[in-house]
Design an enzyme around this catalytic site. Sequence first.
Site, PDB file in Angstrom:
ATOM      1  N   ARG A  65     -12.373 -11.440 -16.848  1.00  0.00           N
ATOM      2  CA  ARG A  65     -11.797 -12.126 -18.006  1.00  0.00           C
ATOM      3  C   ARG A  65     -10.369 -11.687 -18.212  1.00  0.00           C
ATOM      4  NH1 ARG A  65     -16.227 -14.426 -21.324  1.00  0.00           N
ATOM      5  NH2 ARG A  65     -14.594 -15.073 -22.745  1.00  0.00           N
ATOM      6  N   HIS A 112     -17.368 -11.987 -13.748  1.00  0.00           N
ATOM      7  CA  HIS A 112     -16.376 -12.791 -14.467  1.00  0.00           C
ATOM      8  C   HIS A 112     -15.234 -11.855 -14.847  1.00  0.00           C
ATOM      9  CE1 HIS A 112     -15.558 -15.702 -18.099  1.00  0.00           C
ATOM     10  NE2 HIS A 112     -14.489 -15.489 -17.363  1.00  0.00           N
ATOM     11  N   ASN A 155     -25.409 -11.675 -12.021  1.00  0.00           N
ATOM     12  CA  ASN A 155     -24.148 -11.376 -12.694  1.00  0.00           C
ATOM     13  C   ASN A 155     -24.231  -9.964 -13.302  1.00  0.00           C
ATOM     14  OD1 ASN A 155     -22.290 -11.096 -14.897  1.00  0.00           O
ATOM     15  ND2 ASN A 155     -21.940 -13.294 -14.851  1.00  0.00           N
ATOM     16  N   GLU A 157     -21.846 -26.003 -11.217  1.00  0.00           N
ATOM     17  CA  GLU A 157     -22.910 -25.201 -11.819  1.00  0.00           C
ATOM     18  C   GLU A 157     -23.204 -25.841 -13.170  1.00  0.00           C
ATOM     19  OE1 GLU A 157     -22.282 -20.922 -12.114  1.00  0.00           O
ATOM     20  OE2 GLU A 157     -23.747 -20.809 -13.737  1.00  0.00           O
ATOM     21  N   HIS A 207     -26.827 -19.819 -17.087  1.00  0.00           N
ATOM     22  CA  HIS A 207     -26.453 -19.426 -18.445  1.00  0.00           C
ATOM     23  C   HIS A 207     -27.664 -19.431 -19.372  1.00  0.00           C
ATOM     24  CE1 HIS A 207     -24.013 -18.422 -21.850  1.00  0.00           C
ATOM     25  NE2 HIS A 207     -22.994 -18.267 -21.033  1.00  0.00           N
ATOM     26  N   THR A 209     -19.533 -14.987 -25.056  1.00  0.00           N
ATOM     27  CA  THR A 209     -19.822 -15.362 -23.675  1.00  0.00           C
ATOM     28  C   THR A 209     -19.306 -16.784 -23.503  1.00  0.00           C
ATOM     29  OG1 THR A 209     -21.573 -15.657 -22.021  1.00  0.00           O
ATOM     30  CG2 THR A 209     -22.155 -16.163 -24.290  1.00  0.00           C
ATOM     31  N   THR A 210     -19.302 -17.281 -22.251  1.00  0.00           N
ATOM     32  CA  THR A 210     -18.800 -18.632 -22.004  1.00  0.00           C
ATOM     33  C   THR A 210     -19.612 -19.613 -22.846  1.00  0.00           C
ATOM     34  OG1 THR A 210     -18.483 -17.862 -19.755  1.00  0.00           O
ATOM     35  CG2 THR A 210     -18.167 -20.205 -20.154  1.00  0.00           C
ATOM     36  N   GLU A 250     -16.172 -15.627 -11.098  1.00  0.00           N
ATOM     37  CA  GLU A 250     -16.008 -16.560 -12.224  1.00  0.00           C
ATOM     38  C   GLU A 250     -14.658 -16.281 -12.844  1.00  0.00           C
ATOM     39  OE1 GLU A 250     -18.889 -16.255 -15.308  1.00  0.00           O
ATOM     40  OE2 GLU A 250     -20.526 -16.700 -13.948  1.00  0.00           O
ATOM     41  N   HIS A 303     -22.524  -7.255 -17.537  1.00  0.00           N
ATOM     42  CA  HIS A 303     -22.932  -6.452 -18.695  1.00  0.00           C
ATOM     43  C   HIS A 303     -23.260  -5.004 -18.353  1.00  0.00           C
ATOM     44  CE1 HIS A 303     -22.027  -9.588 -21.266  1.00  0.00           C
ATOM     45  NE2 HIS A 303     -22.994 -10.398 -20.889  1.00  0.00           N
ATOM     46  N   ARG A 323     -12.520  -7.313 -20.727  1.00  0.00           N
ATOM     47  CA  ARG A 323     -13.431  -6.629 -21.661  1.00  0.00           C
ATOM     48  C   ARG A 323     -14.602  -5.973 -20.941  1.00  0.00           C
ATOM     49  NH1 ARG A 323     -16.116 -11.730 -24.720  1.00  0.00           N
ATOM     50  NH2 ARG A 323     -13.943 -12.243 -25.032  1.00  0.00           N
ATOM     51  N   HIS A 324     -14.959  -6.467 -19.753  1.00  0.00           N
ATOM     52  CA  HIS A 324     -16.024  -5.787 -19.004  1.00  0.00           C
ATOM     53  C   HIS A 324     -15.596  -5.509 -17.564  1.00  0.00           C
ATOM     54  CE1 HIS A 324     -16.989  -9.997 -18.302  1.00  0.00           C
ATOM     55  NE2 HIS A 324     -17.660 -10.153 -19.423  1.00  0.00           N
TER      56      HIS A 324
HETATM   57  N1  PXP Z   1     -22.954 -18.906 -15.149  1.00  0.00           N
HETATM   58  C1  PXP Z   1     -21.743 -18.855 -15.766  1.00  0.00           C
HETATM   59  C2  PXP Z   1     -20.719 -19.836 -15.356  1.00  0.00           C
HETATM   60  C3  PXP Z   1     -21.476 -17.886 -16.739  1.00  0.00           C
HETATM   61  O1  PXP Z   1     -20.277 -17.868 -17.355  1.00  0.00           O
HETATM   62  C4  PXP Z   1     -22.466 -16.933 -17.040  1.00  0.00           C
HETATM   63  C5  PXP Z   1     -22.174 -15.848 -18.039  1.00  0.00           C
HETATM   64  O2  PXP Z   1     -21.130 -15.039 -17.576  1.00  0.00           O
HETATM   65  C6  PXP Z   1     -23.704 -17.017 -16.373  1.00  0.00           C
HETATM   66  C7  PXP Z   1     -23.928 -18.029 -15.447  1.00  0.00           C
HETATM   67  C8  PXP Z   1     -24.806 -16.050 -16.633  1.00  0.00           C
HETATM   68  O3  PXP Z   1     -25.241 -16.246 -17.933  1.00  0.00           O
HETATM   69  P1  PXP Z   1     -26.277 -15.189 -18.571  1.00  0.00           P
HETATM   70  O4  PXP Z   1     -25.550 -13.889 -18.646  1.00  0.00           O
HETATM   71  O5  PXP Z   1     -26.595 -15.783 -19.901  1.00  0.00           O
HETATM   72  O6  PXP Z   1     -27.449 -15.126 -17.638  1.00  0.00           O
END
Ligand code: PXP
Length: 240
Positions: A44, A42, A6, A150, A189, A99-100, A69, A9, A48-49
Site C-alpha cells: 500500500r 498488497h 495473502n 478477480e 475478498h 481493506t480494499t 496487489e 495481516h 501500513r503492513h
Molecule cells: N483479493 C484482493 C484484491 C484483496 O484486496 C484482498 C484483501 O487484501 C483479498 C483478495 C483478500 O481478502 P481477505 O483478506 O478478506 O481474504
Amino acid sequence: MLLGVNVDHVATIRQARLAKEPDPVMAATLAILGGADGITVHLREDRRHIQDRDLRLLRDIVTCELNLEMAATPEMLRIAIDTRPDLVTIVPEKRQELTTEGGLNVKENRERLKEFIKRINAYGIPVSLFINPSIEDVDISREIDAQMVEIHTGMYADAPALNKPEELKKISNAVQRARSIGLEVNAGHGLNYHNVKPVAQIPNLRGLYIGHSIVARAVLVGMKEAVREMKNLIESATKV
Ligand code: PXP
C-alpha cells in the site's frame, strides 16, 4: 482450484510493534509448505503492513505465483517493473479504508488502466483487475486488454444468509462471462471457512485469493502451542 494466500495481516501484527516478528516472509514459506499455490501481498502507498523489503525477499524465495496487489500509480509501476512479480493485480486504494472496499471503477478509468496494463505487460507480467461482479466491468476489462480478472466476493461474504444466493449468482455470472470472452478469472475478498465452499464450486474459476481468515485462524490454532512453549520455558528456568 488454486489458492493464493495473502500474508498482509502477518505484517499488520508486526507493524503494530514496529518489530521484526512475525515475518510475513516466514509466514509465506509455511503457507507454501501447507499447500498454497501462490503468495499475495498488497504493497500500500502508506506501507501500513507490507514493506518494500518484504516484497524484495518474497521475490527471492517464492517459487510459485507471487501476486502483487497494487494501486495504478507511477510509484507502484516502478516497483512492479523492478520486482517482476508473476502477476500484478490492480486494486483501488483509499488511504482511510481498512481493506480494499470495492472493485475498480473500470468504466471511468478505462483509458488510464489500458495504458497501465500495457506498460506492465511490456515486461512480460500479466495483469489481473479486481472488479465487482458486473458483466459490464468484465467486458470493459477485456476491452482494455487485461489478461485476468478477480471478482470481488466481499458483497457475497457480507450479505445476510437470505441474500447470499443472489450475490453468489452475480459472481457466477461474472465468472462465466469472463471465461466466455477469453479472460482467466479468480475470486476473492472476505472468504472464510464458513462461506468459501459455494464459491469454490463455481465452474471455470482459476483460483481463490484469501488472506484475513487464514491469518486469523493461524493465530488461534497456534495459540495453545505457543503458550505451552512459553510455559515450559519459564518452568524449566525456575527448576533448579
Ligand atoms: N483479493 C484482493 C484484491 C484483496 O484486496 C484482498 C484483501 O487484501 C483479498 C483478495 C483478500 O481478502 P481477505 O483478506 O478478506 O481474504
